[in-house]
Design an enzyme around this catalytic site. Structure first.
Site, PDB file in Angstrom:
ATOM      1  N   LYS A  13      47.261   5.062   8.567  1.00  0.00           N
ATOM      2  CA  LYS A  13      47.564   6.460   8.215  1.00  0.00           C
ATOM      3  C   LYS A  13      48.149   7.225   9.403  1.00  0.00           C
ATOM      4  O   LYS A  13      49.152   7.909   9.262  1.00  0.00           O
ATOM      5  CB  LYS A  13      46.296   7.203   7.761  1.00  0.00           C
ATOM      6  CG  LYS A  13      45.722   6.766   6.438  1.00  0.00           C
ATOM      7  CD  LYS A  13      44.610   7.703   5.988  1.00  0.00           C
ATOM      8  CE  LYS A  13      43.449   7.811   6.963  1.00  0.00           C
ATOM      9  NZ  LYS A  13      42.612   6.598   7.044  1.00  0.00           N
ATOM     10  N   ARG A  88      38.391  13.880   2.381  1.00  0.00           N
ATOM     11  CA  ARG A  88      37.702  12.597   2.449  1.00  0.00           C
ATOM     12  C   ARG A  88      36.462  12.558   1.577  1.00  0.00           C
ATOM     13  O   ARG A  88      35.787  11.534   1.522  1.00  0.00           O
ATOM     14  CB  ARG A  88      37.276  12.392   3.898  1.00  0.00           C
ATOM     15  CG  ARG A  88      37.681  11.101   4.541  1.00  0.00           C
ATOM     16  CD  ARG A  88      37.221  11.206   5.987  1.00  0.00           C
ATOM     17  NE  ARG A  88      37.354   9.996   6.726  1.00  0.00           N
ATOM     18  CZ  ARG A  88      38.350   9.746   7.569  1.00  0.00           C
ATOM     19  NH1 ARG A  88      39.335  10.604   7.724  1.00  0.00           N
ATOM     20  NH2 ARG A  88      38.342   8.631   8.240  1.00  0.00           N
ATOM     21  N   ARG A 127      42.501  -2.847  17.528  1.00  0.00           N
ATOM     22  CA  ARG A 127      42.721  -1.520  18.127  1.00  0.00           C
ATOM     23  C   ARG A 127      41.573  -1.170  19.081  1.00  0.00           C
ATOM     24  O   ARG A 127      41.787  -0.562  20.120  1.00  0.00           O
ATOM     25  CB  ARG A 127      42.838  -0.459  17.019  1.00  0.00           C
ATOM     26  CG  ARG A 127      43.188   0.921  17.551  1.00  0.00           C
ATOM     27  CD  ARG A 127      43.502   1.894  16.438  1.00  0.00           C
ATOM     28  NE  ARG A 127      42.345   2.143  15.579  1.00  0.00           N
ATOM     29  CZ  ARG A 127      42.376   2.867  14.465  1.00  0.00           C
ATOM     30  NH1 ARG A 127      43.502   3.407  14.059  1.00  0.00           N
ATOM     31  NH2 ARG A 127      41.294   3.063  13.758  1.00  0.00           N
ATOM     32  N   ARG A 133      38.569   3.029  21.138  1.00  0.00           N
ATOM     33  CA  ARG A 133      37.977   4.091  20.307  1.00  0.00           C
ATOM     34  C   ARG A 133      36.524   3.744  19.981  1.00  0.00           C
ATOM     35  O   ARG A 133      36.235   2.614  19.620  1.00  0.00           O
ATOM     36  CB  ARG A 133      38.793   4.218  19.018  1.00  0.00           C
ATOM     37  CG  ARG A 133      39.312   5.605  18.765  1.00  0.00           C
ATOM     38  CD  ARG A 133      40.182   5.622  17.550  1.00  0.00           C
ATOM     39  NE  ARG A 133      39.403   5.733  16.324  1.00  0.00           N
ATOM     40  CZ  ARG A 133      39.931   6.012  15.133  1.00  0.00           C
ATOM     41  NH1 ARG A 133      41.238   6.198  15.034  1.00  0.00           N
ATOM     42  NH2 ARG A 133      39.185   6.102  14.074  1.00  0.00           N
ATOM     43  N   ARG A 144      32.259   2.363   8.129  1.00  0.00           N
ATOM     44  CA  ARG A 144      33.432   3.167   7.733  1.00  0.00           C
ATOM     45  C   ARG A 144      33.984   2.680   6.391  1.00  0.00           C
ATOM     46  O   ARG A 144      34.416   3.492   5.573  1.00  0.00           O
ATOM     47  CB  ARG A 144      34.498   3.128   8.826  1.00  0.00           C
ATOM     48  CG  ARG A 144      34.103   3.998  10.025  1.00  0.00           C
ATOM     49  CD  ARG A 144      34.806   3.594  11.289  1.00  0.00           C
ATOM     50  NE  ARG A 144      36.240   3.849  11.272  1.00  0.00           N
ATOM     51  CZ  ARG A 144      37.100   3.304  12.125  1.00  0.00           C
ATOM     52  NH1 ARG A 144      36.682   2.443  13.049  1.00  0.00           N
ATOM     53  NH2 ARG A 144      38.375   3.608  12.061  1.00  0.00           N
TER      54      ARG A 144
HETATM   55  P1  ADP Z   1      39.924   6.285  10.279  1.00  0.00           P
HETATM   56  O1  ADP Z   1      40.612   6.762   9.054  1.00  0.00           O
HETATM   57  O2  ADP Z   1      40.621   5.148  10.936  1.00  0.00           O
HETATM   58  O3  ADP Z   1      38.468   5.992  10.059  1.00  0.00           O
HETATM   59  P2  ADP Z   1      40.048   8.975  11.497  1.00  0.00           P
HETATM   60  O4  ADP Z   1      40.611   9.215  12.841  1.00  0.00           O
HETATM   61  O5  ADP Z   1      40.744   9.578  10.324  1.00  0.00           O
HETATM   62  O6  ADP Z   1      39.958   7.395  11.396  1.00  0.00           O
HETATM   63  O7  ADP Z   1      38.532   9.473  11.446  1.00  0.00           O
HETATM   64  C1  ADP Z   1      37.586   9.093  12.420  1.00  0.00           C
HETATM   65  C2  ADP Z   1      36.210   9.708  12.109  1.00  0.00           C
HETATM   66  O8  ADP Z   1      36.313  11.150  12.166  1.00  0.00           O
HETATM   67  C3  ADP Z   1      35.654   9.442  10.709  1.00  0.00           C
HETATM   68  O9  ADP Z   1      34.984   8.211  10.610  1.00  0.00           O
HETATM   69  C4  ADP Z   1      34.708  10.645  10.540  1.00  0.00           C
HETATM   70  O10 ADP Z   1      33.493  10.484  11.256  1.00  0.00           O
HETATM   71  C5  ADP Z   1      35.479  11.765  11.197  1.00  0.00           C
HETATM   72  N1  ADP Z   1      36.343  12.465  10.215  1.00  0.00           N
HETATM   73  C6  ADP Z   1      37.699  12.508  10.203  1.00  0.00           C
HETATM   74  N2  ADP Z   1      38.150  13.212   9.160  1.00  0.00           N
HETATM   75  C7  ADP Z   1      37.052  13.623   8.478  1.00  0.00           C
HETATM   76  C8  ADP Z   1      36.845  14.378   7.288  1.00  0.00           C
HETATM   77  N3  ADP Z   1      37.873  14.852   6.584  1.00  0.00           N
HETATM   78  N4  ADP Z   1      35.574  14.608   6.887  1.00  0.00           N
HETATM   79  C9  ADP Z   1      34.527  14.146   7.576  1.00  0.00           C
HETATM   80  N5  ADP Z   1      34.646  13.417   8.695  1.00  0.00           N
HETATM   81  C10 ADP Z   1      35.891  13.154   9.157  1.00  0.00           C
END
Ligand code: ADP
Length: 196
Positions: A13, A88, A127, A133, A144
């Site tokens: 994404k 989400r 990654r 990360r 996740r």
């Molecule tokens: P990925 O999609 O690879 O898991 P992101 O960078 O989008 O990575 O998100 C990393 C973390 O940030 C998520 O696992 C969550 O803990 C938090 N996060 C990101 N966006 C949201 C959201 N919209 N609502 C709740 N937590 C979020």
């Protein structure tokens, strides 16, 4: 225009969102990046979010909704935004609908990236080795994926029920090829005239 880029963790994404946002000439709004910036700054919000993110769970909806609400009021989002990592949960999707409705806007299209779980695990672990990360490790990725299945996948059904256009795109292949597939899907909406 509001485009939601949707997909499981590791589906690409972030990489695709940057490219597609520049094609659409709207800002790339990524909640994960915004939260990581707060963690790096050591703000109160960042301190709250850090352990939750590291475990692979979601930070509270009200916190994320506030972040998005103020971000969409920035002048660069006057024409819309490409949302990456938001909404989400169903509660976030409802909050977004309400927020947009106040401006007589709506989610125009959801681009859903498809990648198998095994490929997601491989990508995230790779990654983790490269970027370090905190949530890119074997334990957090399983959480996740669970979080995605249980809380995030239903968001797609929410948009289906609302008859929002959903463009399903195969997320496996060269980065450029995936971008081209997304651009093609969006050009059907007249959003992008040609691929880069
Ligand atoms: P990925 O999609 O690879 O898991 P992101 O960078 O989008 O990575 O998100 C990393 C973390 O940030 C998520 O696992 C969550 O803990 C938090 N996060 C990101 N966006 C949201 C959201 N919209 N609502 C709740 N937590 C979020």
């Amino acid at each position: 225009m509001i485009v939601v880029l949707f997909g499981p963790p590791g589906s690409g994404k972030g990489t695709q969102a940057q490219r597609v946002a520049s094609l659409l000439e709207v800002p790339h709004v990524a909640t994960g990046d915004m939260l990581r910036a707060e963690v790096a700054r050591g703000s109160a919000l960042g301190r709250e979010a850090e352990p939750i993110m590291a475990s692979g769970k979601l930070v509270p909806d009200d916190l994320i909704v506030r972040i998005i609400e103020s971000r969409l009021q920035e002048p660069d989002a006057a024409r819309g935004a490409l949302l990456d990592g938001f909404p989400r949960t169903l509660a976030q999707a409802d909050a977004l609908d309400a927020m947009l409705q106040r401006r007589a806007w709506r989610v125009d299209v959801v681009v859903a990236l498809r990648v198998s779980d095994d490929e997601l695990r491989r990508r995230v672990l790779r990654r983790g080795e490269i970027e370090g990360r905190a949530d890119d490790n074997a334990e957090a990725i399983e959480q996740r994926l669970r979080t995605y299945r249980e809380q995030t996948a239903p968001v797609l059904d929410h948009y289906r029920a609302r008859q929002t256009r959903i463009a399903e795109v195969d997320g496996v292949g060269e980065i450029d090829a995936v971008t081209a597939r997304i651009a093609e899907a969006l050009s059907a909406d007249g959003a992008v005239v040609q691929a880069s």
